[in-house]
Design a protein around this motif. Structure first.
Motif, PDB file in Angstrom:
ATOM      1  N   ARG A 187       8.854 -16.870  -1.798  1.00  0.00           N
ATOM      2  CA  ARG A 187       9.614 -18.051  -2.203  1.00  0.00           C
ATOM      3  C   ARG A 187      10.492 -18.445  -1.021  1.00  0.00           C
ATOM      4  O   ARG A 187      11.148 -17.594  -0.416  1.00  0.00           O
ATOM      5  CB  ARG A 187      10.448 -17.765  -3.451  1.00  0.00           C
ATOM      6  N   LEU A 188      10.467 -19.715  -0.696  1.00  0.00           N
ATOM      7  CA  LEU A 188      11.172 -20.222   0.472  1.00  0.00           C
ATOM      8  C   LEU A 188      12.381 -21.025   0.014  1.00  0.00           C
ATOM      9  O   LEU A 188      12.287 -21.849  -0.908  1.00  0.00           O
ATOM     10  CB  LEU A 188      10.248 -21.107   1.305  1.00  0.00           C
ATOM     11  N   TYR A 189      13.499 -20.778   0.663  1.00  0.00           N
ATOM     12  CA  TYR A 189      14.746 -21.436   0.279  1.00  0.00           C
ATOM     13  C   TYR A 189      15.440 -21.934   1.543  1.00  0.00           C
ATOM     14  O   TYR A 189      15.757 -21.135   2.437  1.00  0.00           O
ATOM     15  CB  TYR A 189      15.641 -20.452  -0.475  1.00  0.00           C
ATOM     16  N   VAL A 190      15.643 -23.229   1.626  1.00  0.00           N
ATOM     17  CA  VAL A 190      16.321 -23.828   2.767  1.00  0.00           C
ATOM     18  C   VAL A 190      17.827 -23.795   2.508  1.00  0.00           C
ATOM     19  O   VAL A 190      18.290 -24.110   1.409  1.00  0.00           O
ATOM     20  CB  VAL A 190      15.861 -25.284   2.966  1.00  0.00           C
ATOM     21  N   HIS A 191      18.593 -23.388   3.523  1.00  0.00           N
ATOM     22  CA  HIS A 191      20.041 -23.329   3.331  1.00  0.00           C
ATOM     23  C   HIS A 191      20.746 -23.582   4.660  1.00  0.00           C
ATOM     24  O   HIS A 191      20.140 -23.541   5.734  1.00  0.00           O
ATOM     25  CB  HIS A 191      20.450 -21.977   2.736  1.00  0.00           C
ATOM     26  N   ASP A 192      22.049 -23.805   4.567  1.00  0.00           N
ATOM     27  CA  ASP A 192      22.842 -24.064   5.769  1.00  0.00           C
ATOM     28  C   ASP A 192      23.783 -22.902   6.077  1.00  0.00           C
ATOM     29  O   ASP A 192      24.780 -23.071   6.783  1.00  0.00           O
ATOM     30  CB  ASP A 192      23.636 -25.368   5.624  1.00  0.00           C
ATOM     31  N   GLY A 193      23.483 -21.727   5.545  1.00  0.00           N
ATOM     32  CA  GLY A 193      24.272 -20.544   5.835  1.00  0.00           C
ATOM     33  C   GLY A 193      24.610 -19.773   4.580  1.00  0.00           C
ATOM     34  O   GLY A 193      25.497 -20.180   3.822  1.00  0.00           O
ATOM     35  N   LEU A 194      23.930 -18.674   4.320  1.00  0.00           N
ATOM     36  CA  LEU A 194      24.199 -17.816   3.169  1.00  0.00           C
ATOM     37  C   LEU A 194      24.816 -16.511   3.653  1.00  0.00           C
ATOM     38  O   LEU A 194      24.425 -15.972   4.691  1.00  0.00           O
ATOM     39  CB  LEU A 194      22.905 -17.506   2.397  1.00  0.00           C
ATOM     40  N   SER A 195      25.745 -15.986   2.897  1.00  0.00           N
ATOM     41  CA  SER A 195      26.287 -14.664   3.197  1.00  0.00           C
ATOM     42  C   SER A 195      25.254 -13.608   2.860  1.00  0.00           C
ATOM     43  O   SER A 195      24.230 -13.887   2.224  1.00  0.00           O
ATOM     44  CB  SER A 195      27.562 -14.427   2.396  1.00  0.00           C
ATOM     45  N   ASN A 196      25.527 -12.369   3.266  1.00  0.00           N
ATOM     46  CA  ASN A 196      24.631 -11.273   2.894  1.00  0.00           C
ATOM     47  C   ASN A 196      24.479 -11.193   1.382  1.00  0.00           C
ATOM     48  O   ASN A 196      23.366 -11.057   0.865  1.00  0.00           O
ATOM     49  CB  ASN A 196      25.174  -9.941   3.426  1.00  0.00           C
ATOM     50  N   ALA A 197      25.612 -11.241   0.676  1.00  0.00           N
ATOM     51  CA  ALA A 197      25.566 -11.145  -0.780  1.00  0.00           C
ATOM     52  C   ALA A 197      24.784 -12.303  -1.387  1.00  0.00           C
ATOM     53  O   ALA A 197      24.044 -12.133  -2.355  1.00  0.00           O
ATOM     54  CB  ALA A 197      26.982 -11.092  -1.348  1.00  0.00           C
ATOM     55  N   ASP A 198      24.944 -13.512  -0.819  1.00  0.00           N
ATOM     56  CA  ASP A 198      24.202 -14.672  -1.319  1.00  0.00           C
ATOM     57  C   ASP A 198      22.700 -14.483  -1.145  1.00  0.00           C
ATOM     58  O   ASP A 198      21.903 -14.867  -2.010  1.00  0.00           O
ATOM     59  CB  ASP A 198      24.642 -15.939  -0.594  1.00  0.00           C
ATOM     60  N   CYS A 199      22.294 -13.912  -0.016  1.00  0.00           N
ATOM     61  CA  CYS A 199      20.866 -13.657   0.210  1.00  0.00           C
ATOM     62  C   CYS A 199      20.328 -12.693  -0.836  1.00  0.00           C
ATOM     63  O   CYS A 199      19.215 -12.876  -1.349  1.00  0.00           O
ATOM     64  CB  CYS A 199      20.643 -13.090   1.605  1.00  0.00           C
ATOM     65  N   VAL A 200      21.101 -11.662  -1.144  1.00  0.00           N
ATOM     66  CA  VAL A 200      20.663 -10.697  -2.158  1.00  0.00           C
ATOM     67  C   VAL A 200      20.567 -11.378  -3.521  1.00  0.00           C
ATOM     68  O   VAL A 200      19.590 -11.192  -4.263  1.00  0.00           O
ATOM     69  CB  VAL A 200      21.630  -9.499  -2.218  1.00  0.00           C
ATOM     70  N   ARG A 201      21.561 -12.182  -3.864  1.00  0.00           N
ATOM     71  CA  ARG A 201      21.510 -12.907  -5.142  1.00  0.00           C
ATOM     72  C   ARG A 201      20.259 -13.787  -5.212  1.00  0.00           C
ATOM     73  O   ARG A 201      19.551 -13.813  -6.225  1.00  0.00           O
ATOM     74  CB  ARG A 201      22.751 -13.777  -5.313  1.00  0.00           C
ATOM     75  N   GLN A 202      20.014 -14.524  -4.143  1.00  0.00           N
ATOM     76  CA  GLN A 202      18.901 -15.462  -4.146  1.00  0.00           C
ATOM     77  C   GLN A 202      17.572 -14.727  -4.246  1.00  0.00           C
ATOM     78  O   GLN A 202      16.661 -15.150  -4.963  1.00  0.00           O
ATOM     79  CB  GLN A 202      18.929 -16.316  -2.879  1.00  0.00           C
ATOM     80  N   SER A 203      17.431 -13.608  -3.536  1.00  0.00           N
ATOM     81  CA  SER A 203      16.162 -12.881  -3.581  1.00  0.00           C
ATOM     82  C   SER A 203      15.912 -12.309  -4.973  1.00  0.00           C
ATOM     83  O   SER A 203      14.780 -12.313  -5.455  1.00  0.00           O
ATOM     84  CB  SER A 203      16.152 -11.758  -2.536  1.00  0.00           C
ATOM     85  N   ARG A 204      16.966 -11.839  -5.629  1.00  0.00           N
ATOM     86  CA  ARG A 204      16.778 -11.317  -6.989  1.00  0.00           C
ATOM     87  C   ARG A 204      16.451 -12.439  -7.961  1.00  0.00           C
ATOM     88  O   ARG A 204      15.631 -12.276  -8.862  1.00  0.00           O
ATOM     89  CB  ARG A 204      18.041 -10.578  -7.438  1.00  0.00           C
ATOM     90  N   GLN A 205      17.105 -13.576  -7.787  1.00  0.00           N
ATOM     91  CA  GLN A 205      16.812 -14.711  -8.644  1.00  0.00           C
ATOM     92  C   GLN A 205      15.375 -15.195  -8.447  1.00  0.00           C
ATOM     93  O   GLN A 205      14.661 -15.470  -9.411  1.00  0.00           O
ATOM     94  CB  GLN A 205      17.781 -15.854  -8.346  1.00  0.00           C
ATOM     95  N   ASN A 206      14.956 -15.253  -7.201  1.00  0.00           N
ATOM     96  CA  ASN A 206      13.643 -15.816  -6.904  1.00  0.00           C
ATOM     97  C   ASN A 206      12.512 -15.024  -7.534  1.00  0.00           C
ATOM     98  O   ASN A 206      11.503 -15.583  -7.962  1.00  0.00           O
ATOM     99  CB  ASN A 206      13.419 -15.865  -5.388  1.00  0.00           C
ATOM    100  N   HIS A 207      12.660 -13.700  -7.546  1.00  0.00           N
ATOM    101  CA  HIS A 207      11.552 -12.893  -8.049  1.00  0.00           C
ATOM    102  C   HIS A 207      11.855 -12.274  -9.409  1.00  0.00           C
ATOM    103  O   HIS A 207      11.303 -11.275  -9.799  1.00  0.00           O
ATOM    104  CB  HIS A 207      11.162 -11.827  -7.016  1.00  0.00           C
ATOM    105  N   ARG A 208      12.779 -12.888 -10.134  1.00  0.00           N
ATOM    106  CA  ARG A 208      13.041 -12.583 -11.531  1.00  0.00           C
ATOM    107  C   ARG A 208      13.286 -11.111 -11.792  1.00  0.00           C
ATOM    108  O   ARG A 208      12.779 -10.526 -12.738  1.00  0.00           O
ATOM    109  CB  ARG A 208      11.881 -13.078 -12.404  1.00  0.00           C
ATOM    110  N   ALA A 209      14.082 -10.512 -10.928  1.00  0.00           N
ATOM    111  CA  ALA A 209      14.404  -9.109 -11.116  1.00  0.00           C
ATOM    112  C   ALA A 209      15.494  -8.962 -12.167  1.00  0.00           C
ATOM    113  O   ALA A 209      16.472  -9.682 -12.169  1.00  0.00           O
ATOM    114  CB  ALA A 209      14.874  -8.507  -9.797  1.00  0.00           C
TER     115      ALA A 209
END
Length: 838
Positions: free
Chosen positions: A644-666
Motif C-alpha cells: 500500500r502506497l501513501y504519499v505524505h509530506d513528512g511522517l514521524s516514526n510513530a506515524d509511519c507505524v500507525r499508517q502501516s498497521r492501518q494499511n494492512h488491517r492489523a
C-alpha cells in the motif's frame, strides 16, 4: 621461564525440543544434558546451557532425572542458564510484542522449572535488533554475548579486538557483552585445532583479566550427530596441557562479572552493522507472515478479554479473564517462532504447522472478541467493530476507537470504479487521483491531500537455473485488463519463465498494489537458488533519498545496508558440499519502507510480509519469493506480495507505524452475529455502551502495544517487588516511545484505579505512577451507561525516555473479580443425589 598466559574458557551447549526432539526422539534433551555434564566433569570446565524454554518444560515431564541433575549443576555453579527465550526465535523477523513475551515466558519458565533466574543473554542462532538490550535489561539480564554460530545460516556481527564491550541499545541501555573475536570457537574439533595452531603462532596479550575462549557446542551423544563430548575432550585437554597457557574455567556470567566497574568500549551496533545470514522470501515468507498474523490475533483476543472483564459478571465461560487459554496461545506461538521452524521448513515445517494450528482453532472457537460482541450486541442485527491498536482505525469504512469497540449498522459502502482509456487507468475520488499506465506498470500520478508522486515505475527482476545473472525485465503489454468495482486487474502474461498477475485499487485512502507470480508451471524453469534468483519488485529511488524501515519496536534510517555471505548445500543438507553467495546492500523492514525524496513528496510503502529489501544505486528491491536449498523438496513455486502506497509530506516514526498497521488491517476486526449466536440479556443486566475505548494515548510519539491481564499467583514467583501483588489479575499496559523524544506519556484509562506502577517487563516495580480524574466522554459517547458498572475515566501520566518500552501494572477496581455466593446455592448440589428412590 616466563609465566603462562592466562586464558578463560567457557562453552555454550545449544539444543532444543522444537525440531531436534521431533526428529531424533525423546533422547535429545536428556542425552544432551548427560553429555554436557560429562564434558564438564571429565574436562574440569564450566559451561552454559541454551535450551528453549519449552524444552525445559518438556524435560520436567519426560526426563525428570536429567532435569534434577541439571538443576543440581546450576545450583553448584557448574552450569549457567543463558539465552532463556521460550522459543529461540530469530527475533529480528518477529513483532515487538512477540519478542517481549519470548523473554518474559522464558525467564518465568527458568525460575519455575530450573529454580534459577537467567542473567546472561547468549543465543547460538542470530538474535539481534537495536531494541534488544532494553528488553534484556527489562527482564533482569546483566550480561550478554553477541557471538553467534554459523549453522544453516551465516550471521555476521562486527569483529572486535577486545573481549568485552558495552553493547548499547537504541534507548541508551548498555549491557556488558562478550564479543565476536578471534578466540571464538565453533563446535567442530577441526575449528579447535585451527585455534590451537593460531594461539601457538600468536599468543594473545593480556592484562589482569584473561581473554576468553568462547565456544558453541551442540552436544548429542549419538553417531548420527557430529558434535559429541568425546570429540571435543582431546582438543580441550591439549589446550589445558600446553605449558604456555593457564586455563581458568568459568561460566559466561562469571567471566563478565570480572569486568564490572570497568570502562568498556561502547558499541551502539546498528542493523547496517550486522547481517542476519538467512534467506528471506523463501516459501513467500510464509513463516514470519503467519507468525505476525497469529500475534495480531492473540493481542486482539487478550485485549478484548481485558475490556470485557471491566464490565463484571456474567463471566463467559467462567473466570474474570481466560488466563491459561490466552497464555497457551502465546506459548504455542513462541514455540512456532523457533529458528528451526523458519530455516528448516523442509525438515520440520509440517510439525510446526500442526503444533501451531490450535492458535487459529482456539481463537476462532472460543474467541474473546466474539464473547464481547455477544455482550454488546445482545439480540441486535448490528455489527461490532473491534480495534486493539492505540489509535482510531478504519474498519469496513467505519471508525473504531483505540483499544475498543463500536456498534454500527451493517456495512455501508459507496464503491468507486477505475476508468480505462487505452492503456491508461484512472481512479478519482475526493482529493485522490491515480493514473496508471498498464503497458509499462508506471504510476503516472498518485495524488492525495498530502502531495503527489509522479512516474513511479514498477519493475521485476529474477534469475533462473542455468543463468546466474539477474534478468531484469520491464512489463510487457498485459494480455488482459479487467476493471471490477474498486479494483484493477492486469494479467500480464508470461515473462518467458513466469506468469504475473497484478491488481491495483483504492482502500481507506491509499493505493494498494498486489501481485501473484507463478514459476515452474509445467515447462517453466525453477528460479535460481538463493538471492541471486529471487523474485524481486523494484521501486525507483533516485539520488540522496533517505530511507527508513522498521524492526521490533523501533524505526531506523537505512544507510548502505548490510553485507555478508549466505551459504547453501549442493545436495543433502548434512553431507553435501556447501557453496556461497555474496550479499550487499541488504536491509529488513517488518512492515514498511519510507522514502524521503530530495525533491517533492515522500512515499511510504507498507507491505504484507516480505521483509527482505536491498538498497541499490538508483532503486530499492523487495524480495517476494526465493528458493532456499536448505528446505530440500519443500519449495513453493508460486507466491505473491501486497503493497500500500501513501504519499505524505513528512511522517514521524510513530506515524509511519500507525499508517502501516492501518494499511494492512492489523489488530482489528468486525464481528456480526448470526441469529443462533445472539443472546438475550440476563434479567436486570445493564446495557454496555455502544462504543468504548479502554486506552487513549494523548502523546504523539507513544503507541500502546498491549493491554492484557495475567494471574498473580503464577507470574510473581521468584520476582522482587511484583507490581501485581494483591491484585489477583492485574491489568498490564505496554507503551513504546517511537520518535526518540523524552516526554510525559498521558493515557486515558477506565478507572477508578487503586494502584498503578511502572515496572520492568517482568512486573518488578520501578516507581509508582500518578493519575487523575479525566473526562468520561473520552471513554465513550454514552458515559451515562458506565455508571452501573462503576467505571470512571482516569488519566495516567508517566515520564518516558526516548525509545523507551514502558510497562504498567494497574489495579482497575471495576475489573476486580466478582465472586458469586455459591455457598448460598449448596442445596442445588448437596443433597440432589438423595432421592426417594435411593
Amino acid at each position: 621461564m616466563s609465566q603462562p598466559i592466562p586464558l578463560a574458557y567457557t562453552f555454550g551447549n545449544h539444543m532444543h525440543w522444537v525440531d531436534m526432539q521431533w526428529l531424533w526422539g525423546y533422547d535429545v534433551l536428556p542425552g544432551s544434558t548427560d553429555d554436557m555434564l560429562a564434558y564438564c566433569q571429565k574436562a574440569g570446565v564450566k559451561g552454559n546451557v541454551n535450551f528453549d524454554g519449552i524444552g525445559y518444560e518438556k524435560m520436567a515431564s519426560e526426563c525428570p532425572e536429567q532435569l534434577a541433575a541439571l538443576r543440581e549443576a546450576i545450583k553448584q555453579g557448574i552450569i549457567e542458564v543463558v539465552g532463556a527465550s521460550y522459543g529461540q526465535p530469530y527475533g529480528l523477523f518477529h513483532g515487538g510484542e512477540s519478542n517481549v513475551r519470548q523473554r518474559i515466558y522464558g525467564v518465568r519458565t527458568a525460575i519455575r522449572v530450573l529454580g534459577t533466574r537467567p542473567r546472561t543473554f547468549w543465543e547460538e542462532e542470530f538474535d539481534f535488533y537495536p531494541q534488544l538490550p532494553q528488553m534484556l535489561a527489562g527482564c533482569g539480564f546483566t550480561g550478554a554475548s553477541l557471538y553467534f554460530q554459523w549453522t544453516w545460516h551465516t550471521p555476521e556481527v562486527p569483529f572486535e579486538d577486545v573481549p568485552v564491550v558495552a553493547w548499547q541499545g537504541i534507548d541508551g541501555t548498555q549491557i556488558p557483552t562478550a564479543t565476536r573475536n578471534r578466540l571464538n570457537l565453533h563446535q567442530w574439533p577441526e575449528d579447535f585445532r585451527i585455534l590451537l595452531d593460531d594461539l601457538a603462532a600468536t599468543p594473545p596479550t593480556t592484562d589482569d583479566i584473561p581473554p576468553l575462549v568462547l565456544q558453541w557446542l551442540e552436544l548429542m551423544p549419538t553417531q548420527d550427530w557430529m558434535c559429541r563430548s568425546e570429540l571435543m575432550l582431546p582438543m580441550l585437554a591439549e589446550l589445558k596441557a600446553d605449558p604456555r597457557f593457564r586455563v581458568e574455567a568459568l561460566t559466561l556470567g562469571e567471566y563478565l562479572a570480572k569486568w564490572k566497574g570497568r570502562d568498556l568500549p561502547v558499541r551502539p551496533y546498528k542493523l547496517d552493522d550486522v547481517w542476519h545470514g538467512m534467506t528471506l522470501g523463501k516459501n513467500s515468507d510464509h513463516h514470519p507472515s503467519q507468525s505476525a498474523e497469529w500475534e495480531q490475533i492473540i493481542c486482539q483476543e487478550e485485549s478484548a478479554a481485558a475490556i470485557l472483564s471491566l464490565f463484571g459478571r456474567p463471566y463467559d465461560p467462567w473466570d474474570v479473564y481466560p488466563t491459561w487459554e490466552l497464555e497457551e496461545l502465546w506459548r504455542t506461538l513462541l514455540a512456532y517462532q523457533h529458528h528451526d521452524n523458519h530455516e528448516c521448513e523442509g525438515l520440520c515445517g509440517h510439525v510446526a504447522e500442526f503444533e501451531a494450528s490450535k492458535i487459529g482453532y482456539l481463537a476462532a472457537r472460543n474467541s474473546s472478541t466474539e464473547r464481547l460482541a455477544k455482550r454488546v450486541l445482545r439480540d441486535r442485527d448490528d455489527q461490532m467493530l473491534f480495534n486493539s491498536n492505540s489509535f482510531e482505525a478504519i474498519v469496513n469504512h467505519r471508525v473504531a476507537p483505540s483499544f475498543g469497540y463500536r456498534v454500527v449498522p451493517e456495512r455501508l459502502r459507496e464503491d468507486q470504479k477505475w476508468k480505462l482509456e487505452g492503456s491508461i487507468a484512472t481512479f478519482e475520488f475526493a482529493e485522490m487521483r491515480v493514473r496508471f499506465d498498464t503497458d509499462t506498470l508506471t504510476i503516472l500520478e498518485f495524488t492525495n491531500a498530502n502531495g503527489t508522486i509522479e512516474n513511479l515505475q514498477l519493475s521485476f527482476a529474477f534469475g533462473f537455473e542455468g543463468n546466474t545473472n539477474i534478468a531484469g525485465t520491464k512489463a510487457k503489454r498485459p494480455n488482459a485488463v479487467h476493471v471490477d468495482v474498486g479494483e484493477l486487474e492486469l494479467l500480464t502474461g508470461e515473462f518467458d519463465v513466469a506468469n504475473l498477475t497484478i491488481t491495483a485499487g483504492i482502500e481507506t485512502g491509499e493505493l494498494y498494489i498486489g501481485f501473484t507470480i507463478e514459476t515452474e508451471m509445467g515447462y517453466k524453469q525453477a528460479i535460481y537458488p538463493g538471492y541471486g534468483g529471487a523474485v524481486r519488485v523494484l521501486f525507483p529511488l533516485g539520488q540522496n533519498a533517505v530511507i527508513r524501515s522498521d524492526s521490533p519496536f523501533a524505526v531506523h534510517e537505512v544507510g548502505t545496508g548490510s553485507s555478508g555471505k549466505r551459504k547453501y548445500p549442493e545436495g543433502d543438507w548434512m553431507t553435501s558440499k556447501q557453496w556461497f553467495e555474496s550479499v550487499e546492500g541488504a536491509f529488513t523492514a517488518q512492515s514498511f519502507v519510507d522514502i524521503a525524496y530530495p525533491e517533492g513528496s515522500n512515499l511510504l510503502i507498507t507491505h504484507s510480509g516480505s521483509q527482505q529489501w536491498f538498497r541499490c544505486e538508483d532503486h530499492i528491491e523487495n524480495v517476494v519469493m526465493s528458493l532456499d536449498p536448505w528446505d530440500g523438496k519443500k519449495q513453493k513455486w508460486s507466491g505473491g506480495g501486497g503493497y500500500r502506497l501513501y504519499v505524505h509530506d513528512g511522517l514521524s516514526n510513530a506515524d509511519c507505524v500507525r499508517q502501516s498497521r492501518q494499511n494492512h488491517r492489523a489488530n482489528y476486526a468486525s464481528t456480526w452475529l448470526s441469529h443462533q449466536e445472539r443472546e438475550l440479556p440476563e434479567k436486570g443486566q445493564p446495557e454496555m455502551p455502544d462504543d468504548f475505548s479502554a486506552v487513549t494515548i494523548h502523546t504523539p510519539g507513544v503507541l500502546a502495544t498491549a493491554f492484557y491481564r495475567e494471574q498473580e499467583s503464577f507470574c510473581k514467583r521468584g520476582l522482587n517487588s511484583y507490581g501485581g501483588e494483591g491484585m489477583g489479575h492485574p491489568f498490564i499496559l505496554r507503551l513504546v516511545e517511537y520518535d526518540g523524544v523524552e516526554c510525559t506519556a498521558e493515557v486515558t484509562l477506565p478507572g477508578p484505579i487503586a494502584r498503578a506502577y511502572k515496572t520492568n517487563l517482568l512486573g518488578e516495580i520501578e516507581e509508582e505512577v500518578s493519575f487523575e480524574w479525566d473526562h468520561a466522554d473520552i471513554l465513550t459517547s454514552e458515559p451515562q451507561k458506565l455508571a452501573p458498572f462503576g467505571i470512571k475515566a482516569v488519566r495516567l501520566k508517566a515520564k518516558m525516555k526516548p525509545h523507551e518500552i514502558a510497562t504498567f501494572y494497574l489495579d482497575i477496581i471495576p475489573g476486580r473479580k466478582q465472586f458469586r455466593d455459591l455457598d448460598a446455592k449448596r442445596e442445588v448440589w448437596a443433597t440432589i443425589h438423595r432421592t426417594k428412590e435411593s
